[in-house]
Design a protein around this motif. Structure first.
Motif, PDB file in Angstrom:
ATOM      1  N   ALA A  47     -29.738  38.700 -21.190  1.00 35.71           N
ATOM      2  CA  ALA A  47     -29.417  37.276 -21.143  1.00 35.71           C
ATOM      3  C   ALA A  47     -28.999  36.838 -19.750  1.00 35.71           C
ATOM      4  N   ASP A  48     -29.135  35.569 -19.516  1.00 33.88           N
ATOM      5  CA  ASP A  48     -28.587  34.941 -18.322  1.00 33.88           C
ATOM      6  C   ASP A  48     -28.228  33.504 -18.690  1.00 33.88           C
ATOM      7  N   PHE A  49     -27.191  32.991 -18.059  1.00 39.66           N
ATOM      8  CA  PHE A  49     -26.694  31.658 -18.399  1.00 39.66           C
ATOM      9  C   PHE A  49     -26.553  30.845 -17.117  1.00 39.66           C
ATOM     10  N   PHE A  50     -26.927  29.569 -17.172  1.00 43.13           N
ATOM     11  CA  PHE A  50     -26.915  28.717 -15.973  1.00 43.13           C
ATOM     12  C   PHE A  50     -26.969  27.263 -16.403  1.00 43.13           C
ATOM     13  N   ASP A  51     -26.958  26.372 -15.419  1.00 36.56           N
ATOM     14  CA  ASP A  51     -26.984  24.963 -15.765  1.00 36.56           C
ATOM     15  C   ASP A  51     -28.416  24.510 -16.057  1.00 36.56           C
ATOM     16  N   ARG A  52     -28.526  23.307 -16.550  1.00 35.69           N
ATOM     17  CA  ARG A  52     -29.802  22.764 -16.993  1.00 35.69           C
ATOM     18  C   ARG A  52     -30.823  22.708 -15.849  1.00 35.69           C
ATOM     19  N   SER A  53     -30.374  22.327 -14.678  1.00 34.38           N
ATOM     20  CA  SER A  53     -31.311  22.192 -13.560  1.00 34.38           C
ATOM     21  C   SER A  53     -31.945  23.528 -13.192  1.00 34.38           C
ATOM     22  N   SER A  54     -31.197  24.612 -13.353  1.00 37.19           N
ATOM     23  CA  SER A  54     -31.745  25.933 -13.046  1.00 37.19           C
ATOM     24  C   SER A  54     -32.851  26.293 -14.030  1.00 37.19           C
ATOM     25  N   LEU A  55     -32.642  25.987 -15.305  1.00 35.47           N
ATOM     26  CA  LEU A  55     -33.677  26.284 -16.296  1.00 35.47           C
ATOM     27  C   LEU A  55     -34.933  25.458 -16.011  1.00 35.47           C
ATOM     28  N   VAL A  56     -34.754  24.215 -15.624  1.00 34.32           N
ATOM     29  CA  VAL A  56     -35.894  23.359 -15.290  1.00 34.32           C
ATOM     30  C   VAL A  56     -36.689  23.971 -14.147  1.00 34.32           C
ATOM     31  N   ARG A  57     -35.997  24.457 -13.137  1.00 35.80           N
ATOM     32  CA  ARG A  57     -36.688  25.065 -11.985  1.00 35.80           C
ATOM     33  C   ARG A  57     -37.445  26.325 -12.409  1.00 35.80           C
ATOM     34  N   ILE A  58     -36.796  27.145 -13.244  1.00 38.58           N
ATOM     35  CA  ILE A  58     -37.453  28.371 -13.721  1.00 38.58           C
ATOM     36  C   ILE A  58     -38.753  28.033 -14.444  1.00 38.58           C
ATOM     37  N   LYS A  59     -38.708  27.039 -15.299  1.00 39.98           N
ATOM     38  CA  LYS A  59     -39.878  26.716 -16.103  1.00 39.98           C
ATOM     39  C   LYS A  59     -40.941  25.993 -15.289  1.00 39.98           C
ATOM     40  N   SER A  87     -29.961  42.045 -34.136  1.00 39.54           N
ATOM     41  CA  SER A  87     -29.065  40.962 -33.737  1.00 39.54           C
ATOM     42  C   SER A  87     -28.412  41.312 -32.410  1.00 39.54           C
ATOM     43  N   CYS A  88     -28.110  40.307 -31.643  1.00 39.66           N
ATOM     44  CA  CYS A  88     -27.406  40.495 -30.376  1.00 39.66           C
ATOM     45  C   CYS A  88     -26.318  39.420 -30.312  1.00 39.66           C
ATOM     46  N   ASP A  89     -25.085  39.875 -30.446  1.00 42.25           N
ATOM     47  CA  ASP A  89     -23.957  38.958 -30.362  1.00 42.25           C
ATOM     48  C   ASP A  89     -23.505  38.862 -28.904  1.00 42.25           C
ATOM     49  N   TYR A  90     -23.333  37.659 -28.425  1.00 41.06           N
ATOM     50  CA  TYR A  90     -22.896  37.487 -27.036  1.00 41.06           C
ATOM     51  C   TYR A  90     -21.627  36.651 -26.993  1.00 41.06           C
ATOM     52  N   SER A  91     -20.821  36.968 -26.001  1.00 38.93           N
ATOM     53  CA  SER A  91     -19.565  36.254 -25.854  1.00 38.93           C
ATOM     54  C   SER A  91     -19.843  34.821 -25.399  1.00 38.93           C
ATOM     55  N   ARG A  92     -18.884  33.971 -25.601  1.00 42.43           N
ATOM     56  CA  ARG A  92     -19.055  32.555 -25.299  1.00 42.43           C
ATOM     57  C   ARG A  92     -19.293  32.334 -23.801  1.00 42.43           C
ATOM     58  N   TYR A  93     -20.050  31.312 -23.493  1.00 42.70           N
ATOM     59  CA  TYR A  93     -20.300  30.982 -22.113  1.00 42.70           C
ATOM     60  C   TYR A  93     -20.187  29.469 -21.958  1.00 42.70           C
ATOM     61  N   THR A  94     -19.953  29.007 -20.741  1.00 36.84           N
ATOM     62  CA  THR A  94     -19.732  27.589 -20.508  1.00 36.84           C
ATOM     63  C   THR A  94     -20.983  26.867 -20.020  1.00 36.84           C
ATOM     64  N   GLU A  95     -21.920  27.623 -19.446  1.00 37.54           N
ATOM     65  CA  GLU A  95     -23.132  26.981 -18.943  1.00 37.54           C
ATOM     66  C   GLU A  95     -23.961  26.392 -20.073  1.00 37.54           C
ATOM     67  N   SER A  96     -24.743  25.398 -19.759  1.00 36.84           N
ATOM     68  CA  SER A  96     -25.449  24.649 -20.796  1.00 36.84           C
ATOM     69  C   SER A  96     -26.780  25.254 -21.207  1.00 36.84           C
ATOM     70  N   SER A  97     -27.333  26.157 -20.385  1.00 34.56           N
ATOM     71  CA  SER A  97     -28.672  26.661 -20.662  1.00 34.56           C
ATOM     72  C   SER A  97     -28.714  28.184 -20.542  1.00 34.56           C
ATOM     73  N   ASN A  98     -29.771  28.766 -21.090  1.00 36.97           N
ATOM     74  CA  ASN A  98     -29.886  30.216 -21.014  1.00 36.97           C
ATOM     75  C   ASN A  98     -31.324  30.693 -21.111  1.00 36.97           C
ATOM     76  N   CYS A  99     -31.523  31.911 -20.649  1.00 37.85           N
ATOM     77  CA  CYS A  99     -32.722  32.698 -20.924  1.00 37.85           C
ATOM     78  C   CYS A  99     -32.237  33.937 -21.650  1.00 37.85           C
ATOM     79  N   MET A 100     -32.916  34.313 -22.718  1.00 35.38           N
ATOM     80  CA  MET A 100     -32.527  35.505 -23.451  1.00 35.38           C
ATOM     81  C   MET A 100     -33.781  36.259 -23.858  1.00 35.38           C
ATOM     82  N   GLY A 101     -33.637  37.558 -24.022  1.00 36.82           N
ATOM     83  CA  GLY A 101     -34.817  38.328 -24.374  1.00 36.82           C
ATOM     84  C   GLY A 101     -34.503  39.668 -24.990  1.00 36.82           C
ATOM     85  N   TRP A 102     -35.542  40.258 -25.555  1.00 37.21           N
ATOM     86  CA  TRP A 102     -35.494  41.620 -26.080  1.00 37.21           C
ATOM     87  C   TRP A 102     -36.475  42.484 -25.284  1.00 37.21           C
ATOM     88  N   PHE A 103     -35.992  43.638 -24.906  1.00 34.65           N
ATOM     89  CA  PHE A 103     -36.803  44.608 -24.191  1.00 34.65           C
ATOM     90  C   PHE A 103     -36.690  45.938 -24.925  1.00 34.65           C
TER      91      PHE A 103
END
Length: 133
Positions: free
Chosen positions: A97-109, A21-37
C-alpha cells in the motif's frame, strides 16, 4: 507509520476458493494505491492485482476472471477473492500500500493509467501462505 497485516491464507484443493484480507492502520491521506503480490521461493515477486481509492483495478493475466480485488475503506481492509484456484497459484501472498493526497493519485493515473505493479509501494505486510494441491 502504516502497518499491514494479511490473513486468510491456507491450504485448498485445486478449483477451490480463498479470500485474503489485509488490515491496515488508519491513515490521514485522502487517496491510496493498494495491491496484492505473490512470491514463490527462488522466483521473483509478481504482481497479482492492484486497486486505487477511485476503484481502478488491474490484474495479472494469469488471474483475470478468477481473482477479485476490493477494498473497504470504512473497515480499513483490502481483500483478494480467489476462485478456481490452480496449483500455480501456490505462493506467499503480500499486501502492499501507499497513501497520498488526491493530486498525487491524479498524477500517477495520468502517467500510467493505474497504480499498477511497477509503482513503488512504501508499505508491505509480512505475507500469508496460500497452498493449492
Amino acid at each position: 507509520h502504516v502497518q499491514l497485516v494479511e490473513s486468510g491464507g491456507g491450504s485448498v484443493q485445486a478449483g477451490g476458493s480463498l479470500t485474503l484480507s489485509c488490515d491496515y492502520s488508519r491513515y490521514t491521506e485522502s487517496s491510496n494505491c493498494m495491491g496484492w503480490f505473490r512470491q514463490v521461493p527462488g522466483k521473483a515477486r509478481e504482481g497479482v492485482a492492484t486497486i486505487d481509492s477511485d476503484g481502478t483495478t488491474e490484474y495479472a493475466d494469469s488471474v483475470k476472471g478468477r481473482f477479485t480485488i476490493s477494498q473497504d475503506n470504512a473497515k480499513n481492509t483490502l481483500y483478494l477473492q480467489m476462485d478456481s484456484l490452480k496449483l500455480e497459484d501456490t505462493a506467499m501472498y503480500y499486501c502492499a500500500a501507499d497513501f497520498f493526497d488526491r493530486s498525487s493519485l491524479v498524477r500517477i493515473k495520468m502517467v500510467a493509467g493505474s497504480c499498477g505493479f511497477l509503482y513503488e509501494y512504501h508499505y508491505w505486510g509480512q505475507g500469508t501462505q496460500v497452498t493449492v494441491s
